[in-house]
Design a protein around this motif. Structure first.
Motif, PDB file in Angstrom:
ATOM      1  N   ASN A 156      -5.113  23.334  -1.254  1.00  0.00           N
ATOM      2  CA  ASN A 156      -4.587  24.297  -0.284  1.00  0.00           C
ATOM      3  C   ASN A 156      -3.363  23.758   0.458  1.00  0.00           C
ATOM      4  OD1 ASN A 156      -5.737  22.422   1.477  1.00  0.00           O
ATOM      5  ND2 ASN A 156      -7.579  23.637   1.779  1.00  0.00           N
ATOM      6  N   LYS A 173     -13.558  24.891   7.867  1.00  0.00           N
ATOM      7  CA  LYS A 173     -12.669  25.804   7.156  1.00  0.00           C
ATOM      8  C   LYS A 173     -13.341  26.264   5.867  1.00  0.00           C
ATOM      9  CE  LYS A 173      -8.850  23.322   9.249  1.00  0.00           C
ATOM     10  NZ  LYS A 173      -7.690  22.420   9.058  1.00  0.00           N
ATOM     11  N   ASN A 204      -4.262  18.221  -1.123  1.00  0.00           N
ATOM     12  CA  ASN A 204      -5.337  19.103  -1.559  1.00  0.00           C
ATOM     13  C   ASN A 204      -4.805  20.368  -2.225  1.00  0.00           C
ATOM     14  OD1 ASN A 204      -7.393  17.393  -0.455  1.00  0.00           O
ATOM     15  ND2 ASN A 204      -6.879  18.173   1.582  1.00  0.00           N
ATOM     16  N   GLU A 220     -12.473  30.500   9.337  1.00  0.00           N
ATOM     17  CA  GLU A 220     -12.743  29.305  10.136  1.00  0.00           C
ATOM     18  C   GLU A 220     -13.940  29.560  11.039  1.00  0.00           C
ATOM     19  OE1 GLU A 220      -9.236  28.211  12.281  1.00  0.00           O
ATOM     20  OE2 GLU A 220      -8.229  27.360  10.511  1.00  0.00           O
ATOM     21  N   GLY A 229      -9.591  26.382  -3.187  1.00  0.00           N
ATOM     22  CA  GLY A 229      -9.108  25.609  -2.046  1.00  0.00           C
ATOM     23  C   GLY A 229      -8.507  26.440  -0.933  1.00  0.00           C
ATOM     24  N   SER A 230      -8.128  27.708  -1.218  1.00  0.00           N
ATOM     25  CA  SER A 230      -7.538  28.564  -0.182  1.00  0.00           C
ATOM     26  C   SER A 230      -8.513  28.755   0.975  1.00  0.00           C
ATOM     27  CB  SER A 230      -7.166  29.927  -0.764  1.00  0.00           C
ATOM     28  OG  SER A 230      -6.191  29.810  -1.768  1.00  0.00           O
ATOM     29  N   ILE A 231      -8.014  28.655   2.203  1.00  0.00           N
ATOM     30  CA  ILE A 231      -8.851  28.808   3.392  1.00  0.00           C
ATOM     31  C   ILE A 231      -8.933  30.284   3.735  1.00  0.00           C
ATOM     32  CG2 ILE A 231      -9.067  28.263   5.845  1.00  0.00           C
ATOM     33  CD1 ILE A 231      -7.556  25.630   5.214  1.00  0.00           C
ATOM     34  N   MET A 276     -13.547  27.697   2.376  1.00  0.00           N
ATOM     35  CA  MET A 276     -12.577  27.675   1.281  1.00  0.00           C
ATOM     36  C   MET A 276     -13.104  28.412   0.051  1.00  0.00           C
ATOM     37  SD  MET A 276     -11.430  23.667   1.572  1.00  0.00           S
ATOM     38  CE  MET A 276     -13.139  23.127   1.571  1.00  0.00           C
ATOM     39  N   ASP A 321     -11.087  18.153   1.650  1.00  0.00           N
ATOM     40  CA  ASP A 321     -10.381  19.323   1.147  1.00  0.00           C
ATOM     41  C   ASP A 321      -9.937  20.255   2.269  1.00  0.00           C
ATOM     42  OD1 ASP A 321     -10.754  18.329  -1.367  1.00  0.00           O
ATOM     43  OD2 ASP A 321     -12.343  19.734  -1.939  1.00  0.00           O
ATOM     44  N   MET A 322     -10.576  20.161   3.439  1.00  0.00           N
ATOM     45  CA  MET A 322     -10.158  20.962   4.593  1.00  0.00           C
ATOM     46  C   MET A 322      -8.950  20.358   5.302  1.00  0.00           C
ATOM     47  SD  MET A 322     -13.821  21.785   6.371  1.00  0.00           S
ATOM     48  CE  MET A 322     -15.289  22.067   5.397  1.00  0.00           C
ATOM     49  N   TYR A 326     -15.604  17.253   0.352  1.00  0.00           N
ATOM     50  CA  TYR A 326     -15.556  18.639   0.824  1.00  0.00           C
ATOM     51  C   TYR A 326     -14.771  18.735   2.134  1.00  0.00           C
ATOM     52  CZ  TYR A 326     -17.389  23.082   2.643  1.00  0.00           C
ATOM     53  OH  TYR A 326     -17.526  24.351   3.173  1.00  0.00           O
TER      54      TYR A 326
END
Length: 588
Positions: free
Chosen positions: A378, A148, A376, A138, A133-135, A150, A321-322, A318
Motif C-alpha cells: 500500500n 488499518k 509495503n 481504520e 494491501g489497500s487500506i 487492509m 503492512d500497516m 501484518y
C-alpha cells in the motif's frame, strides 16, 4: 471438513496414517475424537505424517483424522493487541473462562472476539479500485495504535459496496469487491494467513535507520537497525530477559511482539505480570496496549512451541503492512531448536551435531530472513526487527544453535557471566559482541546526532580493546610497570565501563537515555582522555592525574544530567579545562 483417514501409529506429538490419503502438505487437520489441531508434515505413497499441537495422551490407533483443505493459519484483525495467546494463536484469557487454569485438549476458542463491536471509519468509496494491501478502513484498536483494515494480498478489483461509518464486528462485511473475473468478494475487518508463508511486500529496503533502545551499549556501541536482526546469547542469570524487557519498553518501535518460546512456566508468569504492569513512556498508558504476547511454556506440547515462532512472525508482518515498525522479542530460540530436535527424533531422521536436525541452520535462516525494512503493497513503509535470545547450555557459545545463529544475524550481543556476577548490567561483553550495522547507520548518525559520533565510537572501542590487552599484562606483573600513557588507557577505560557502558534499569534518569545525550556523554569522556593525555605527554605523572575527582565526577554524569538537559554538559567541558589548567600551573 473434507477427507478423513484412520490413525495407525502414535509417537508423542507425531501421528501416522497408513496408505495413500487425500491430504496435502502443510494442511491443517483435526485429530481424533477430541479434534486436536495438527498439521501434515510428511506424505509418501505409504504413509502420511502429522504433528499435533496438543497433548496426545489418550489418543488411540483407529481414531479418525479430518482434513480442512487449508494450511495452518492465524486470524489477523482488531483485538490482537493487549492479548495473550498460546503458540497456535488461542487466546489464553478465553481458554481460562472455558476450562479454568489448565488447557483442556481440543478446546476450540476463536482467536479474535467476533461479538465485540469496533468503531470503524471507512476510507474508500464505491467505484475505487483496490488491491492487496489497500487500506479500506481504520479503527482505534487501543489508545496507542490505529488499526488499518487492509484488503488481503492477491485480491484486486473495483469497490461496488461500502458500509457507512459505524460500529461493526469483525465478521461484518465492510466492502464488496468485484474482481476482474466477475467474482464478488466481501472484505471483513480481519483476514487469515498461513503462518509459514511470509506476507508479500513491494520492495525490501536497506536497513539504514537505527532502532533506538535507550541502552547505550546497544545504541552507541553495537547498534541494530530497524528491520535488523540481533541475537542475545547468554547463560543462566546473565540478564537476557531483563534486557529484552528494557528494549521492549523503550525501543522506538510501534508494536512489540513478545514470544515466550519454551521458557519455564514461572519465568513466563513473571513476564506476563511484568508486562501487564509496565507503563508505556510514550503514552503513560499500559505497554500492553501496543504489545502482543505469545506464551508457550516448556510444559506445553513441543510442536506448538515450534509453531509459536511463526505465529509471532506473521502477526508482526501484518502490523508491518500497516506501516508500523515492529520489534519481535523471541525468548528463546534455543528452546525452539530443542523442539525441532525432539520432533526430528520422533520422525527418526538422521541427527547432526549434538542431535539437532541437519536442517537446523536453514530453519534459523528462514526465521531471521523474515525481518526487514519494507516498502509495503500500500506504499507505506514498515519494518520487522527480530531480537532472539539464545540460551546455550553452560554458557557455551560454541554449541550449534549459537553458532548457526551468528551466521544469520548482523548483531551479536554476547552476555558475559563474569560481568553479570560483578553486577555490571547490561552484561554485554564488548570483546565478544559486534554489530555489522555501524557503516550502514553512519550517514544517519552524521545527519541526526553528530559528525564526530562514528569516530568517537571507534576511539571508544579501540580504548576498550587496548585495556583488555593491557589487563593480561597487569594480571601477570601488576600495573606499576606500565608506562603512564598505558595507565591512562586503563583509567579512561574504567570511566567508559562504569560511566557509559554500565546502565541501571531502575534509575529514573539512567533507565533509558536518548541518543543525543549518549553522544554528549561519550564526547565528554573522550575530551577528558585527550586532556589527560596531553598532561602525560608533558611529563606529568599519572599518579597525580588519577587523584583528581574529575574522573568520578564524569562517571556519575549519567545520573546527574537530565535526559533533555544538553546544556549541562558544557559545565563538564569547563571543569575538565579547569582541571587541565590547574595541573599545568602546579606542575609548570
Amino acid at each position: 471438513m473434507t477427507a478423513k483417514s484412520q490413525i495407525y501409529a502414535i509417537s508423542g506429538p507425531i501421528i501416522k496414517i497408513a496408505g495413500p490419503t487425500e491430504f496435502s502438505m502443510q494442511e491443517m487437520v483435526y485429530v481424533g475424537d477430541d479434534q486436536l489441531i495438527g498439521e501434515i508434515i510428511g506424505i509418501t505413497d505409504e504413509e502420511t505424517t502429522i504433528q499435533v499441537y496438543e497433548e496426545t495422551a489418550g489418543l488411540t490407533p483407529g481414531e479418525w483424522v479430518y482434513g480442512t483443505d487449508l494450511p495452518m493459519k492465524v486470524q489477523l484483525g482488531p483485538g490482537l493487541l493487549n492479548n495473550i495467546y498460546d503458540g497456535i494463536e488461542r487466546p489464553l484469557k478465553e481458554i481460562e473462562k472455558q476450562s479454568g487454569y489448565f488447557i483442556k485438549r481440543g478446546v476450540n476458542v476463536k482467536s479474535l472476539n467476533t461479538d465485540k463491536k469496533w468503531p470503524i471509519k471507512m476510507k474508500v468509496s464505491v467505484g475505487e479500485h483496490v488491491r492487496g494491501g489497500s487500506i479500506i478502513a481504520e479503527v482505534d484498536e487501543t489508545a496507542a495504535i490505529t488499526h488499518k483494515v487492509m484488503v488481503p494480498p492477491n485480491t484486486i478489483g473495483e469497490v461496488i459496496e461500502v458500509v457507512p461509518d459505524g460500529d461493526y464486528s469483525i465478521e461484518d462485511p465492510l466492502i464488496k469487491i468485484k474482481q476482474f473475473d466477475g467474482t464478488i468478494t466481501p472484505i471483513k475487518a480481519y483476514q487469515e494467513w498461513p503462518i509459514r508463508t511470509p506476507r508479500p511486500v513491494a520492495e525490501r529496503y536497506e536497513s539504514n535507520i537505527p532502532l533506538l533502545t535507550g541502552q547505550r551499549i546497544i545504541d552507541s556501541v553495537f547498534p541494530i537497525a530497524k528491520g535488523g536482526t540481533a541475537a542475545i546469547p547468554g547463560g543462566f542469570g546473565t540478564g537476557k530477559t531483563t534486557m529484552q524487557h528494557q528494549i521492549a519498553k523503550y525501543a522506538d518501535a510501534d508494536i512489540i511482539v513478545y514470544i515466550g518460546c519454551g521458557e519455564r512456566g514461572n519465568e513466563m508468569t513473571e513476564v506476563l505480570e511484568d508486562f501487564s504492569k509496565l507503563i508505556d513512556p510514550r503514552t503513560n498508558a499500559p505497554l500492553m496496549e501496543r504489545t502482543v504476547l505469545i506464551a508457550n511454556t516448556s510444559n506445553m506440547p513441543v510442536a506448538a512451541r515450534e509453531a509459536s515462532i511463526y505465529t509471532g512472525l506473521t502477526i508482526a508482518e501484518y502490523y508491518r503492512d500497516m506501516g508500523y515498525d515492529v520489534a519481535i522479542m523471541a525468548d528463546s530460540t534455543s528452546r525452539w531448536a530443542e523442539a525441532l530436535r525432539e520432533l526430528s527424533g520422533r520422525l527418526e531422521e538422521m541427527p547432526a551435531e549434538e542431535g539437532f536436525p541437519a536442517y537446523l541452520a536453514s530453519r534459523i535462516a528462514t526465521f531471521y530472513e523474515r525481518a526487514g525494512f519494507m516498502h509495503n503493497l500500500n506504499n507505506s513503509e514498515g519494518s520487522v526487527s527480530i531480537i532472539g535470545a539464545v540460551s546455550p547450555q553452560g554458557g557455551d557459545f560454541s554449541e550449534p544453535v549459537t553458532q548457526n545463529t551468528k551466521r544469520f544475524v548482523r548483531c551479536f550481543w554476547g552476555l558475559d557471566s563474569n560481568l553479570a556476577h560483578s553486577r555490571h548490567y547490561p552484561a554485554v561483553s564488548w570483546m565478544n559482541s559486534y554489530s555489522q550495522y555501524v557503516n550502514d547507520l553512519s550517514d544517519w548518525y552524521n545527519k541526526n546526532i553528530s559528525e564526530d559520533f562514528v569516530a568517537n565510537r571507534a576511539e571508544m572501542v579501540a580504548l576498550l580493546h587496548e585495556e583488555d590487552q593491557l589487563m593480561e599484562v597487569v594480571k601477570l606483573i601488576g600495573s606499576d610497570v606500565l608506562p603512564d600513557h598505558q595507565k591512562l588507557v586503563l583509567q579512561t577505560a574504567k570511566v567508559l565501563r562504569l560511566g557509559f557502558l554500565q546502565q541501571s534499569s531502575f534509575h529514573n534518569i539512567d533507565a533509558a537515555v536518548p541518543m543525543k545525550k549518549q553522544a554528549k556523554m561519550l564526547e565528554v569522556i573522550l575530551y577528558l582522555h585527550h586532556r589527560a593525555k596531553s598532561l602525560v605527554q608533558w611529563g606529568m605523572p599519572m599518579t597525580y592525574i588519577a587523584k583528581s575527582p574529575i574522573f568520578n565526577h564524569v562517571i556519575n554524569m549519567k545520573f546527574d544530567v537530565e535526559n533533555d538537559d544538553d546544556e549541562k554538559f558544557q559545565e563538564y567541558f569547563d571543569e575538565i579545562d579547569a582541571f587541565y589548567e590547574k595541573a599545568m600551573e602546579e606542575n609548570g
